[in-house]
Design a protein around this motif. Structure first.
Motif, PDB file in Angstrom:
ATOM      1  N   GLU A   1       0.280   9.300  -3.560  1.00 51.70           N
ATOM      2  CA  GLU A   1       1.504  10.092  -3.579  1.00 51.70           C
ATOM      3  C   GLU A   1       2.491   9.449  -4.547  1.00 51.70           C
ATOM      4  N   ASN A   2       2.856  10.187  -5.584  1.00 56.45           N
ATOM      5  CA  ASN A   2       3.693   9.637  -6.657  1.00 56.45           C
ATOM      6  C   ASN A   2       3.106   8.322  -7.172  1.00 56.45           C
ATOM      7  N   PRO A   3       1.834   8.329  -7.584  1.00 58.48           N
ATOM      8  CA  PRO A   3       1.153   7.070  -7.926  1.00 58.48           C
ATOM      9  C   PRO A   3       1.772   6.296  -9.086  1.00 58.48           C
ATOM     10  N   GLU A   4       2.243   6.995 -10.125  1.00 60.23           N
ATOM     11  CA  GLU A   4       2.826   6.289 -11.261  1.00 60.23           C
ATOM     12  C   GLU A   4       4.139   5.615 -10.869  1.00 60.23           C
TER      13      GLU A   4
ATOM     14  N   VAL B   1       0.817  -1.213   0.000  1.00 61.40           N
ATOM     15  CA  VAL B   1       0.000   0.000   0.000  1.00 61.40           C
ATOM     16  C   VAL B   1       0.852   1.264   0.000  1.00 61.40           C
ATOM     17  N   ALA B   2       2.135   1.130   0.338  1.00 55.16           N
ATOM     18  CA  ALA B   2       3.031   2.287   0.319  1.00 55.16           C
ATOM     19  C   ALA B   2       4.474   1.797   0.412  1.00 55.16           C
ATOM     20  N   LEU B   3       5.393   2.634  -0.037  1.00 55.29           N
ATOM     21  CA  LEU B   3       6.811   2.333   0.093  1.00 55.29           C
ATOM     22  C   LEU B   3       7.608   3.624   0.022  1.00 55.29           C
ATOM     23  N   THR B   4       8.840   3.563   0.499  1.00 53.38           N
ATOM     24  CA  THR B   4       9.764   4.696   0.344  1.00 53.38           C
ATOM     25  C   THR B   4      10.923   4.259  -0.519  1.00 53.38           C
TER      26      THR B   4
END
Length: 221
Positions: A159-162, A141-144
């Motif tokens: 946030e930064n979906p592509e 669902v999210a990453l950095t």
């Protein structure tokens, strides 16, 4: 200052591919990762990142710099309400499964082995079987992401979906995954039944299962 080792021989789990990187690093912090990238830019070296080394290909092999992420292996946050867990990229799923069990949670999809790192298992498109199940990366669902320039980007569907979509199966091309947030499910148990069978019996069973799957009357999860 972080130091790299020379003379290290890397081999994947199956021992089908191997390489001898010029320098082999095992960073424990984001700052150490940034130092390695700075050094790579100065010396014009390519950087490859490796986790559990289970990929059947030579995707992690390099003659330049190799980063092994096993020291970045912490569980950073467990959100029991959302059933989500945020981990450092180098944690092995075998260790994560144990930690999730303490919170009565589990990952809904796993590959055949668990001695694989979180970032590697999503980045190489690891999957299991089942027509209704996605690959492991579909649980993210999210990453950095740490880019080659040293920037840290937060990635999710909002946030930064592509970049998020690309980074979920990154193949090591976009930067270094620092953290991953997985969507979990309530803890469950599977029962394995093992029995001997002939090739004819297996073929007949396969045809029967195919009929069950394709029949729209047999809707199941």
């Amino acid at each position: 200052m972080v130091h790299g080792q020379s003379g290290v021989r890397f081999q994947n789990w199956a021992k089908t591919y191997g390489c001898s990187p010029e320098l082999y690093f095992q960073p424990a912090t984001v700052e150490e990762l940034k130092e390695i990238l700075d050094l790579a830019r100065q010396k014009r070296k390519r950087v490859k990142v490796v986790g559990g080394g289970h990929s059947p290909s030579d995707i992690a092999c390099t003659d330049d710099f190799m980063i092994q992420m096993e020291k970045m292996n912490k569980v950073l946050k467990v959100d029991k309400e959302k059933r989500q867990v945020t981990v450092e990229a180098g944690i092995l799923l075998s260790d994560l499964n144990v930690e999730l069990s303490k919170h009565a949670l589990a990952l809904p999809i796993l590959g055949a082995v668990s001695d694989v790192a979180a970032a590697g298992v999503i980045g190489t498109g690891t999957h299991n079987t089942g027509i209704r199940h996605g690959i492991v990366a579909t649980q993210v669902v999210a990453l950095t992401l740490l880019t080659a320039s040293g920037d840290i980007l937060q990635c999710s569907e909002s946030e930064n979906p592509e970049l998020f979509q690309a980074a979920c199966v990154h193949l090591g091309c976009l930067g270094i995954i620092l953290t991953v947030t997985f969507q979990c499910v309530p803890e469950f148990y599977l029962q394995e039944t093992t029995f001997p069978s002939t090739l004819k019996e297996v073929s007949e069973l396969g045809l029967s299962l195919k009929e069950i799957v394709v029949d729209p009357a047999n809707e199941c999860d």
